[in-house]
Design an enzyme around this catalytic site. Structure first.
Site, PDB file in Angstrom:
ATOM      1  N   GLN A 126       0.834  -1.218   0.000  1.00 40.35           N
ATOM      2  CA  GLN A 126       0.000   0.000   0.000  1.00 40.35           C
ATOM      3  C   GLN A 126       0.863   1.261   0.000  1.00 40.35           C
ATOM      4  O   GLN A 126       0.629   2.184  -0.775  1.00 40.35           O
ATOM      5  CB  GLN A 126      -0.929   0.002   1.229  1.00 40.35           C
ATOM      6  N   TYR A 170       2.294  -7.369  16.380  1.00 39.99           N
ATOM      7  CA  TYR A 170       2.814  -6.325  15.500  1.00 39.99           C
ATOM      8  C   TYR A 170       3.431  -5.188  16.314  1.00 39.99           C
ATOM      9  O   TYR A 170       4.542  -4.731  16.026  1.00 39.99           O
ATOM     10  CB  TYR A 170       1.636  -5.820  14.663  1.00 39.99           C
ATOM     11  N   ILE A 191       8.604  -9.547  -2.855  1.00 39.74           N
ATOM     12  CA  ILE A 191       8.580 -10.992  -3.146  1.00 39.74           C
ATOM     13  C   ILE A 191       7.527 -11.325  -4.203  1.00 39.74           C
ATOM     14  O   ILE A 191       7.361 -12.472  -4.576  1.00 39.74           O
ATOM     15  CB  ILE A 191       8.312 -11.851  -1.876  1.00 39.74           C
ATOM     16  N   ARG A 192       6.794 -10.303  -4.640  1.00 35.96           N
ATOM     17  CA  ARG A 192       5.782 -10.493  -5.684  1.00 35.96           C
ATOM     18  C   ARG A 192       5.809  -9.275  -6.605  1.00 35.96           C
ATOM     19  O   ARG A 192       6.347  -8.236  -6.227  1.00 35.96           O
ATOM     20  CB  ARG A 192       4.391 -10.626  -5.066  1.00 35.96           C
TER      21      ARG A 192
HETATM   22  N1  LIG Z   1      -0.622   0.934   5.910  1.00 36.57           N
HETATM   23  C1  LIG Z   1      -0.702   1.434   7.117  1.00 36.57           C
HETATM   24  O1  LIG Z   1      -1.767   1.944   7.531  1.00 36.57           O
HETATM   25  C2  LIG Z   1       0.529   1.430   8.014  1.00 36.57           C
HETATM   26  C3  LIG Z   1       0.447   2.094   9.243  1.00 36.57           C
HETATM   27  C4  LIG Z   1       1.557   2.082  10.084  1.00 36.57           C
HETATM   28  C5  LIG Z   1       2.740   1.471   9.663  1.00 36.57           C
HETATM   29  N2  LIG Z   1       2.795   0.841   8.456  1.00 36.57           N
HETATM   30  C6  LIG Z   1       4.072   0.191   8.082  1.00 36.57           C
HETATM   31  O2  LIG Z   1       4.498   0.618   6.804  1.00 36.57           O
HETATM   32  C7  LIG Z   1       5.171  -0.463   6.123  1.00 36.57           C
HETATM   33  C8  LIG Z   1       4.483  -0.738   4.780  1.00 36.57           C
HETATM   34  O3  LIG Z   1       3.115  -1.021   5.033  1.00 36.57           O
HETATM   35  P1  LIG Z   1       2.067  -1.312   3.882  1.00 36.57           P
HETATM   36  O4  LIG Z   1       0.744  -0.888   4.403  1.00 36.57           O
HETATM   37  O5  LIG Z   1       2.550  -0.800   2.590  1.00 36.57           O
HETATM   38  O6  LIG Z   1       2.093  -2.913   3.884  1.00 36.57           O
HETATM   39  P2  LIG Z   1       1.592  -3.926   2.761  1.00 36.57           P
HETATM   40  O7  LIG Z   1       1.216  -5.197   3.437  1.00 36.57           O
HETATM   41  O8  LIG Z   1       0.591  -3.265   1.874  1.00 36.57           O
HETATM   42  O9  LIG Z   1       2.915  -4.150   1.906  1.00 36.57           O
HETATM   43  C9  LIG Z   1       4.008  -4.889   2.375  1.00 36.57           C
HETATM   44  C10 LIG Z   1       4.757  -5.433   1.170  1.00 36.57           C
HETATM   45  O10 LIG Z   1       5.840  -6.218   1.650  1.00 36.57           O
HETATM   46  C11 LIG Z   1       5.954  -7.356   0.827  1.00 36.57           C
HETATM   47  N3  LIG Z   1       6.655  -8.418   1.534  1.00 36.57           N
HETATM   48  C12 LIG Z   1       6.153  -9.328   2.416  1.00 36.57           C
HETATM   49  N4  LIG Z   1       7.119 -10.173   2.817  1.00 36.57           N
HETATM   50  C13 LIG Z   1       8.251  -9.784   2.188  1.00 36.57           C
HETATM   51  C14 LIG Z   1       9.589 -10.266   2.199  1.00 36.57           C
HETATM   52  N5  LIG Z   1       9.957 -11.336   2.939  1.00 36.57           N
HETATM   53  N6  LIG Z   1      10.505  -9.622   1.440  1.00 36.57           N
HETATM   54  C15 LIG Z   1      10.158  -8.549   0.664  1.00 36.57           C
HETATM   55  N7  LIG Z   1       8.899  -8.083   0.610  1.00 36.57           N
HETATM   56  C16 LIG Z   1       7.964  -8.681   1.371  1.00 36.57           C
HETATM   57  C17 LIG Z   1       4.540  -7.728   0.455  1.00 36.57           C
HETATM   58  O11 LIG Z   1       4.487  -8.524  -0.715  1.00 36.57           O
HETATM   59  C18 LIG Z   1       3.892  -6.357   0.288  1.00 36.57           C
HETATM   60  O12 LIG Z   1       3.939  -5.913  -1.046  1.00 36.57           O
HETATM   61  C19 LIG Z   1       5.135  -1.637   7.094  1.00 36.57           C
HETATM   62  O13 LIG Z   1       6.318  -1.641   7.850  1.00 36.57           O
HETATM   63  C20 LIG Z   1       3.970  -1.306   7.988  1.00 36.57           C
HETATM   64  O14 LIG Z   1       4.127  -1.908   9.242  1.00 36.57           O
HETATM   65  C21 LIG Z   1       1.703   0.798   7.628  1.00 36.57           C
END
Ligand SMILES: NC(=O)c1ccc[n+]([C@@H]2O[C@H](COP(=O)([O-])OP(=O)(O)OC[C@H]3O[C@@H](n4cnc5c(N)ncnc54)[C@H](O)[C@@H]3O)[C@@H](O)[C@H]2O)c1
Length: 313
Positions: free
Chosen positions: A13, A143, A36-37
């Site tokens: 996201q 988390y 990874i995708r």
């Molecule tokens: N979206 C939110 O509201 C939010 C809020 C607070 C913090 N965060 C943090 O921001 C960061 C990104 O969040 P997001 O919402 O984009 O998450 P997301 O789940 O949308 O995206 C995470 C991405 O990481 C990839 N991934 C998973 N395992 C992997 C691996 N082993 N190696 C490489 N890639 C891998 C997934 O395929 C995915 O595309 C995270 O650290 C999350 O904790 C997000």
């Protein structure tokens, strides 16, 4: 030397929009996306992409050497709701990916790191309103525990080894380009999709659950701003509190009803209610304002307008 940036978890996201924003600023070929995708068309067609597992140190080191990477944005993680179902996998991914990147910087193979934390570092004993930067932090979710530990390690690597790592405690993020990836604030994106498609939404949180939220453009702006700040002005090396707006599901429904008058919301709280109940309802971000001039652009009304306009068929 020219900046060369690697984004890990670029198809998620935040990663998707962050990659596009960085490519616009630094040029497509200077920003390497990895995951990874594969990601969406926009992401895949706008610049270099590598399949890369963030927990594999050797593979990461290879990509960093090949592209002569100077900065890494580590966005791969398992989010709050999914992590409750797979605790050990979440711990393994969230911690080992961070150690891999911190150790690359410690070995002087990269210069600068961005790693996101979350409001999930706070817990039920944290003051809920206007939560300060430094306060009681006893997270009660898998988390949250991983993010709090990550923050301590960032601070440690900065003080002990001089690693230039920067971080933000993102609130719940609202965006239309990519769907959210298994967090507790996902309702605040799903609701717009359902409002447009079905004029009704069943929310998995209670009507009066107030949480800190932010529109994606603000989150990207903050990330670029923090990474652009002179190192001596980055005073917080664990992670910065960051705030834009706070609202409940019923307030969000009201803001949608101003545009879709017959939109209806109902409530069926599930296991995510307990996660949300352990988090703050509003955040004090005075350190981010003071140190790097943070100020949000989007409130709830502006966010609703933007979401409905962009998601409308
Ligand atoms: N979206 C939110 O509201 C939010 C809020 C607070 C913090 N965060 C943090 O921001 C960061 C990104 O969040 P997001 O919402 O984009 O998450 P997301 O789940 O949308 O995206 C995470 C991405 O990481 C990839 N991934 C998973 N395992 C992997 C691996 N082993 N190696 C490489 N890639 C891998 C997934 O395929 C995915 O595309 C995270 O650290 C999350 O904790 C997000």
């Amino acid at each position: 030397m020219e900046k060369s940036i690697l984004i890990i978890g670029a198809c998620g996201q935040i990663g998707t929009e962050l990659t596009l924003a960085l490519r616009e600023t630094y040029g497509n070929d200077s920003v390497i996306a990895s995951d990874i995708r594969e990601g969406n068309e926009n992401l895949m067609e706008s610049g270099p992409f590598e399949i890369l597992d963030a927990t594999d140190y050797d593979a990461l080191e290879e990509v960093v050497a090949y592209y002569e990477i100077s900065e890494v944005y580590l966005m791969a993680a398992m989010l709050s709701a999914t992590a409750e179902k797979f605790p050990m996998r979440a711990w393994n991914l969230n911690m080992n990916s961070l150690f891999n990147v911190l150790n690359l910087a410690k070995e002087k193979k990269i210069d600068k790191i961005f790693w996101p934390s979350s409001i999930a570092v706070f817990g039920p004993n944290t003051p809920k309103e206007n939560t300060p930067q430094s306060t009681i932090m006893e997270p009660s979710t898998v988390y949250g525990i991983s993010k709090q530990s990550g923050e301590r390690w960032c601070d440690y690597y900065f003080h002990k080894f001089g690693v230039d790592v920067r971080s933000i405690r993102y609130p719940g993020l609202i965006s239309w380009k990519t769907m959210p990836g298994g967090g507790t604030t996902d309702y605040a994106v799903e609701i717009y999709h359902k409002a447009l498609a079905e004029k009704s939404y069943t929310c998995f949180l209670k009507a009066d659950t107030e949480l800190p939220m932010m529109f994606m453009d603000d989150a990207i702006k903050a990330t670029l701003q923090l990474m652009d700040t002179d190192a001596e002005n980055v005073k917080v090396r664990s992670s910065y509190n960051l705030s834009a707006m706070n609202f409940t599901p019923s307030q969000m429904a009201e803001s949608i009803q101003k545009h879709i008058t017959d939109f209806k919301i109902s409530y069926e709280p599930d296991f995510r209610q307990a996660i949300a109940d352990s988090w703050p309802s509003s955040i004090n971000d005075q350190e981010a304002r003071r140190d790097w001039g943070w100020k949000a652009d989007f409130d709830l009304e502006k966010t609703t307008k933007e979401m409905l306009e962009n998601l409308a068929p």
